[in-house]
Design an enzyme around this catalytic site. Structure first.
Site, PDB file in Angstrom:
ATOM      1  N   GLY A 177      -7.101   0.963   3.272  1.00  0.00           N
ATOM      2  CA  GLY A 177      -8.543   1.021   3.024  1.00  0.00           C
ATOM      3  C   GLY A 177      -8.903   1.679   1.700  1.00  0.00           C
ATOM      4  O   GLY A 177     -10.031   1.581   1.243  1.00  0.00           O
ATOM      5  N   GLY A 178      -7.927   2.382   1.089  1.00  0.00           N
ATOM      6  CA  GLY A 178      -8.134   2.933  -0.253  1.00  0.00           C
ATOM      7  C   GLY A 178      -9.158   4.052  -0.308  1.00  0.00           C
ATOM      8  O   GLY A 178      -9.447   4.729   0.688  1.00  0.00           O
ATOM      9  N   THR A 179      -9.724   4.233  -1.497  1.00  0.00           N
ATOM     10  CA  THR A 179     -10.618   5.364  -1.774  1.00  0.00           C
ATOM     11  C   THR A 179     -11.870   5.324  -0.902  1.00  0.00           C
ATOM     12  O   THR A 179     -12.239   6.321  -0.278  1.00  0.00           O
ATOM     13  CB  THR A 179     -11.060   5.337  -3.261  1.00  0.00           C
ATOM     14  OG1 THR A 179      -9.894   5.258  -4.072  1.00  0.00           O
ATOM     15  CG2 THR A 179     -11.863   6.561  -3.625  1.00  0.00           C
ATOM     16  N   CYS A 180     -12.541   4.199  -0.885  1.00  0.00           N
ATOM     17  CA  CYS A 180     -13.835   4.126  -0.189  1.00  0.00           C
ATOM     18  C   CYS A 180     -13.698   4.577   1.257  1.00  0.00           C
ATOM     19  O   CYS A 180     -14.463   5.404   1.746  1.00  0.00           O
ATOM     20  CB  CYS A 180     -14.373   2.698  -0.257  1.00  0.00           C
ATOM     21  SG  CYS A 180     -15.887   2.495   0.680  1.00  0.00           S
ATOM     22  N   HIS A 196     -46.452  -2.751   7.500  1.00  0.00           N
ATOM     23  CA  HIS A 196     -47.026  -1.402   7.447  1.00  0.00           C
ATOM     24  C   HIS A 196     -46.598  -0.628   8.700  1.00  0.00           C
ATOM     25  O   HIS A 196     -46.606  -1.197   9.787  1.00  0.00           O
ATOM     26  CB  HIS A 196     -48.543  -1.475   7.388  1.00  0.00           C
ATOM     27  CG  HIS A 196     -49.202  -0.136   7.499  1.00  0.00           C
ATOM     28  ND1 HIS A 196     -49.238   0.745   6.438  1.00  0.00           N
ATOM     29  CD2 HIS A 196     -49.797   0.491   8.549  1.00  0.00           C
ATOM     30  CE1 HIS A 196     -49.849   1.846   6.835  1.00  0.00           C
ATOM     31  NE2 HIS A 196     -50.195   1.726   8.104  1.00  0.00           N
ATOM     32  N   GLU A 254       0.859  -1.198   0.000  1.00  0.00           N
ATOM     33  CA  GLU A 254       0.000   0.000   0.000  1.00  0.00           C
ATOM     34  C   GLU A 254       0.890   1.242   0.000  1.00  0.00           C
ATOM     35  O   GLU A 254       1.799   1.355   0.807  1.00  0.00           O
ATOM     36  CB  GLU A 254      -0.938   0.005   1.209  1.00  0.00           C
ATOM     37  CG  GLU A 254      -1.778   1.267   1.365  1.00  0.00           C
ATOM     38  CD  GLU A 254      -2.573   1.655   0.115  1.00  0.00           C
ATOM     39  OE1 GLU A 254      -3.373   0.836  -0.354  1.00  0.00           O
ATOM     40  OE2 GLU A 254      -2.377   2.782  -0.394  1.00  0.00           O
TER      41      GLU A 254
HETATM   42  C1  LIG Z   1     -16.404  10.779  -3.485  1.00  0.00           C
HETATM   43  C2  LIG Z   1     -16.640   9.318  -3.737  1.00  0.00           C
HETATM   44  C3  LIG Z   1     -17.739   8.708  -3.174  1.00  0.00           C
HETATM   45  C4  LIG Z   1     -17.978   7.353  -3.406  1.00  0.00           C
HETATM   46  N1  LIG Z   1     -19.072   6.779  -2.848  1.00  0.00           N
HETATM   47  C5  LIG Z   1     -19.327   5.481  -3.068  1.00  0.00           C
HETATM   48  C6  LIG Z   1     -20.457   4.849  -2.484  1.00  0.00           C
HETATM   49  O1  LIG Z   1     -21.228   5.468  -1.771  1.00  0.00           O
HETATM   50  N2  LIG Z   1     -20.644   3.532  -2.716  1.00  0.00           N
HETATM   51  C7  LIG Z   1     -19.795   2.807  -3.506  1.00  0.00           C
HETATM   52  O2  LIG Z   1     -20.018   1.611  -3.678  1.00  0.00           O
HETATM   53  N3  LIG Z   1     -18.724   3.380  -4.069  1.00  0.00           N
HETATM   54  C8  LIG Z   1     -18.481   4.687  -3.883  1.00  0.00           C
HETATM   55  N4  LIG Z   1     -17.363   5.261  -4.435  1.00  0.00           N
HETATM   56  C9  LIG Z   1     -16.473   4.429  -5.267  1.00  0.00           C
HETATM   57  C10 LIG Z   1     -15.567   3.561  -4.392  1.00  0.00           C
HETATM   58  O3  LIG Z   1     -14.861   4.380  -3.491  1.00  0.00           O
HETATM   59  C11 LIG Z   1     -14.612   2.795  -5.269  1.00  0.00           C
HETATM   60  O4  LIG Z   1     -15.339   2.119  -6.268  1.00  0.00           O
HETATM   61  C12 LIG Z   1     -13.824   1.771  -4.466  1.00  0.00           C
HETATM   62  O5  LIG Z   1     -13.069   2.382  -3.453  1.00  0.00           O
HETATM   63  C13 LIG Z   1     -12.902   0.997  -5.400  1.00  0.00           C
HETATM   64  O6  LIG Z   1     -12.138   0.136  -4.646  1.00  0.00           O
HETATM   65  P1  LIG Z   1     -10.812  -0.489  -5.233  1.00  0.00           P
HETATM   66  O7  LIG Z   1     -10.519  -1.610  -4.321  1.00  0.00           O
HETATM   67  O8  LIG Z   1     -10.930  -0.780  -6.660  1.00  0.00           O
HETATM   68  O9  LIG Z   1      -9.705   0.654  -5.140  1.00  0.00           O
HETATM   69  P2  LIG Z   1      -9.329   1.771  -4.075  1.00  0.00           P
HETATM   70  O10 LIG Z   1     -10.299   1.804  -2.959  1.00  0.00           O
HETATM   71  O11 LIG Z   1      -9.120   3.020  -4.850  1.00  0.00           O
HETATM   72  O12 LIG Z   1      -7.946   1.269  -3.464  1.00  0.00           O
HETATM   73  C14 LIG Z   1      -6.781   1.191  -4.227  1.00  0.00           C
HETATM   74  C15 LIG Z   1      -5.581   1.266  -3.310  1.00  0.00           C
HETATM   75  O13 LIG Z   1      -4.404   0.964  -4.042  1.00  0.00           O
HETATM   76  C16 LIG Z   1      -3.351   1.835  -3.636  1.00  0.00           C
HETATM   77  N5  LIG Z   1      -2.396   1.925  -4.751  1.00  0.00           N
HETATM   78  C17 LIG Z   1      -2.607   2.427  -5.983  1.00  0.00           C
HETATM   79  N6  LIG Z   1      -1.524   2.285  -6.753  1.00  0.00           N
HETATM   80  C18 LIG Z   1      -0.598   1.692  -5.993  1.00  0.00           C
HETATM   81  C19 LIG Z   1       0.755   1.290  -6.213  1.00  0.00           C
HETATM   82  N7  LIG Z   1       1.326   1.430  -7.417  1.00  0.00           N
HETATM   83  N8  LIG Z   1       1.446   0.732  -5.186  1.00  0.00           N
HETATM   84  C20 LIG Z   1       0.849   0.548  -3.978  1.00  0.00           C
HETATM   85  N9  LIG Z   1      -0.422   0.906  -3.709  1.00  0.00           N
HETATM   86  C21 LIG Z   1      -1.126   1.463  -4.701  1.00  0.00           C
HETATM   87  C22 LIG Z   1      -4.075   3.143  -3.362  1.00  0.00           C
HETATM   88  O14 LIG Z   1      -3.307   3.963  -2.514  1.00  0.00           O
HETATM   89  C23 LIG Z   1      -5.360   2.646  -2.708  1.00  0.00           C
HETATM   90  O15 LIG Z   1      -5.209   2.538  -1.315  1.00  0.00           O
HETATM   91  C24 LIG Z   1     -17.080   6.602  -4.203  1.00  0.00           C
HETATM   92  C25 LIG Z   1     -15.967   7.213  -4.769  1.00  0.00           C
HETATM   93  C26 LIG Z   1     -15.746   8.554  -4.535  1.00  0.00           C
HETATM   94  C27 LIG Z   1     -14.533   9.188  -5.153  1.00  0.00           C
END
Ligand SMILES: Cc1cc2nc3c(=O)[nH]c(=O)nc-3n(C[C@H](O)[C@H](O)[C@H](O)COP(=O)(O)OP(=O)(O)OC[C@H]3O[C@@H](n4cnc5c(N)ncnc54)[C@H](O)[C@@H]3O)c2cc1C
Length: 459
Positions: free
Chosen positions: A39-42, A441, A34
Site C-alpha cells: 500500500g506504500g506511503t499513503c 440549502h 514490494e
Molecule cells: C504525512 C503524509 C500525508 C499525506 N497525505 C496525503 C493526502 O492527504 N492526500 C494525498 O493525495 N496525498 C497525501 N500524501 C502523499 C501520498 O502519500 C503520496 O503522494 C502517494 O503515496 C504516492 O504514491 P506512490 O504510488 O507514488 O508511492 P508510494 O505510496 O510511496 O509507494 C511506493 C512503494 O514502493 C516501494 N518501494 C520503493 N522502492 C522499492 C524498491 N527498490 N523495491 C521494492 N519496493 C520499493 C515502497 O516500499 C512503497 O511501498 C501524504 C504524504 C505524507 C508523507
C-alpha cells in the site's frame, strides 16, 4: 538464469497494484515487487493514518468546545494516545491487508517481497533472484527528505514514518517545516494536548498558496495556541539534556526553541537512489526524479515511471491518475496524458483547504483579464450554524472565456466543496453553469453560485 515475466511493477503504492492487476487480467504474466509494507506511503505513513489521527484530534477539539454548543462534559477532556494509535493502526491494517490480499489472490500475478534493483536494462535483482521483463513500471514513491541541517546527526528526530509509532504525548513538539505535512501534524498534536512550535524557513506558511491563505492558516493555528516562527533562516540542532534545542536564528524572538521532540517535515525525495536506475540508463533529474513524457514513458523504451517518483505529482490521486493514463494508452487505445489533468489537492488542517487550478498569484502573473469572487466563511450560513466560521472561499474566472481558472476554498467541508468547481473545470464549461444551478440549502456549496454572482474584475 533470470525468471522471465511479461511485465514487472516495482512498488505497491497508489499506481502499481491497480496496474499490475489490470495487466494480469489481460493474461500477461506479471510480477509486482514490494520491499516494505503493502500500500506504500499513503496507506502506511501518509494520507490514511494522518487522516485517522486528524479525526481523533478533531474529536478532542470538538469535545473541548462542547460548552459552545450548550453541551456539558464534566471534568477535563483527556486523550489516550495509546488508543489513538491503536485506532489509526486498525484503519491502516485494513487497507494494507486489503491491498496484500488483492494482489496475492490475482491470477497471473506473482508477488515478490524484497528490494528491487536494476541489474541491466530490463533486468532486476531481488535478493538472490534475477527477474526480467520487456515492460517495466516503476512506482517506488518517495520518503522524507533529511537535509544536512547543522547538528541533525547529533539529535533524535521524527519524520512522517516514525511519527506513526508515537503512542505518547510529546510535551513540546517542534515541527520543522510549515507546509502541508508539517501543518497537519502540528494541529493534531496541539489538539492532542502537546505544546507545539512550527519553525519555517520562509516568510509565510504553505508558501505555494496565496498570501491570504497563508495568513488565514496562521491565524487558525495560532488561535489554537500553536507558536509559529517564520523566517527561521538558519535552522540547527543541539542536544539539551534529554531535549532538543532548535536554533531558529530569526531577527526577532528567542534564538532557540527547546522541544521534547522534533519532527522534520521539510519535503520529500524520490526512492530512486537505491534503485540502480543508472544500470538501465534511465534518465533522472538532479533531484533524482525519473524523467517521463506526457504518457509517463521514460527515455528507455518499455520502461514507465508512475507516482511520486516521476515528479509530475505528489499525491495519491496523481499517482492513481498515472495508472489510469498508462492503462488507457497501453490497453484501451485511449490517448490520455498527464497534461490533461487539472491541479487539485487539499490541506487537511481543520478546517481544510480545497484547491483547484491556479492560485490568485499565478493568475495575476499570467497577465490575464480575470474576475475574482471571495467570501469569508462568517457569511456562510452553514458554517455559522455549525459554529465553525474560520476561512474564506475564493474563485477566479477568466474574464473573456468565462471559464473558471482556479479556486482556494479554506473552510468547513471545503475538501468536498472544491469538487463542484473541479468538475465544471473538467467539463470546460463557463462559470455560469454553476452560478445558475440550484444548490441545496443549507450547505456550504450553496454559497458557490452566490460568490460567482458577485465576481469583480481584478484590481
Ligand atoms: C504525512 C503524509 C500525508 C499525506 N497525505 C496525503 C493526502 O492527504 N492526500 C494525498 O493525495 N496525498 C497525501 N500524501 C502523499 C501520498 O502519500 C503520496 O503522494 C502517494 O503515496 C504516492 O504514491 P506512490 O504510488 O507514488 O508511492 P508510494 O505510496 O510511496 O509507494 C511506493 C512503494 O514502493 C516501494 N518501494 C520503493 N522502492 C522499492 C524498491 N527498490 N523495491 C521494492 N519496493 C520499493 C515502497 O516500499 C512503497 O511501498 C501524504 C504524504 C505524507 C508523507
Amino acid at each position: 538464469m533470470a525468471t522471465k515475466f511479461d511485465a514487472i511493477v516495482i512498488g505497491t503504492g497508489q499506481a502499481g497494484p491497480s496496474l499490475a492487476v489490470r495487466l494480469a487480467e489481460t493474461g500477461m504474466k506479471v510480477a509486482i515487487i514490494e520491499r516494505k509494507r503493502f500500500g506504500g506511503t499513503c496507506v502506511n505513513n501518509g494520507c490514511i493514518p494522518t487522516k485517522a489521527l486528524v479525526a481523533s484530534a478533531r474529536a478532542a477539539h470538538v469535545a473541548r468546545r462542547a460548552g459552545d454548543y450548550g453541551v456539558t462534559i464534566p471534568g477535563s477532556i483527556a486523550v489516550d494516545m495509546k488508543k489513538v494509535k491503536a485506532r489509526k493502526d486498525a484503519v491502516v491494517r485494513q487497507s494494507s491487508e486489503g491491498v496484500e490480499k488483492w494482489l496475492k489472490t490475482t491470477q497471473n500475478l506473482t508477488v515478490i517481497e524484497g528490494h528491487a534493483r536494476f541489474a541491466g536494462v530490463y533486468r532486476f535483482r531481488v535478493g538472490d533472484e534475477l527477474l526480467e521483463a520487456d515492460k517495466i513500471f516503476i512506482n517506488v514513491g518517495g520518503r522524507a527528505s533529511i537535509p544536512p541541517l547543522r547538528g541533525i546527526d547529533q539529535v533524535l528526530y521524527l519524520n512522517n514514518s516514525t511519527m506513526m509509532d508515537v503512542d505518547f504525548l510529546p510535551e513540546h513538539l517542534v515541527v520543522i517545516g510549515g507546509s502541508y505535512v508539517g501543518l497537519e501534524f502540528a494541529q493534531m498534536y496541539r489538539r492532542f494536548g502537546s505544546e507545539v512550535t512550527i519553525v519555517e524557513r520562509g516568510s509565510r506558511l504553505c508558501k505555494r498558496e496565496d498570501c491570504d491563505v497563508s495568513e488565514n492558516v496562521k491565524t487558525i493555528l495560532e488561535g489554537e495556541g500553536i507558536k509559529i516562527r517564520l523566517g527561521a533562516e538558519c535552522i540547527g540542532f543541539d542536544k539539551c539534556g534529554d531535549k532538543v534545542a532548535v536554533q531558529v536564528d530569526c531577527s526577532s524572538g528567542d534564538k532557540t526553541v527547546i522541544g521534547s521532540h522534533t519532527l522534520l517535515a521539510v519535503g520529500r525525495v524520490p526512492n530512486t537512489i537505491d534503485l540502480g536506475v543508472e544500470q538501465a540508463g534511465i534518465k533522472v533529474d538532479k533531484r533524482g526524479y525519473i524523467q517521463v513524457d506526457d504518457q509517463l514513458r521514460t527515455n528507455v523504451p518499455g520502461i514507465y515511471a508512475l507516482g511520486d517518483c516521476n515528479g509530475r505529482g505528489a499525491f495519491t490521486h496523481t499517482a492513481y491518475n498515472d495508472y489510469e493514463i498508462v492503462a488507457a494508452n497501453l490497453l484501451d487505445d485511449d490517448h490520455r496524458q498527464v497534461s490533461d489533468r487539472i491541479p487539485a489537492y487539499a490541506l487537511y488542517i481543520d478546517p481544510p483547504l480545497g484547491r483547484a487550478g491556479m492560485t490568485e498569484g499565478e493568475v495575476r502573473k499570467s497577465g490575464r483579464q480575470a474576475l475574482i469572487g471571495k467570501r469569508p466563511m462568517t457569511q456562510v450560513g452553514r458554517a455559522r450554524e455549525k459554529g465553525e466560521t474560520d476561512g474564506f472561499m475564493k474563485i477566479l474566472v477568466d474574464a473573456k472565456t468565462k471559464k473558471i481558472l482556479g479556486a482556494s476554498l479554506l473552510g468547513i467541508e471545503c475538501d468536498e466543496v472544491i469538487h463542484l468547481i473541479l468538475d465544471v473545470m473538467y467539463a470546460n464549461a463557463p462559470y455560469t453553469v454553476i452560478q445558475r444551478a440550484m444548490h441545496i440549502h443549507p450547505t456550504v456549496s450553496e454559497l458557490i453560485p452566490t460568490i460567482l454572482g458577485e465576481l469583480k474584475p481584478f484590481k
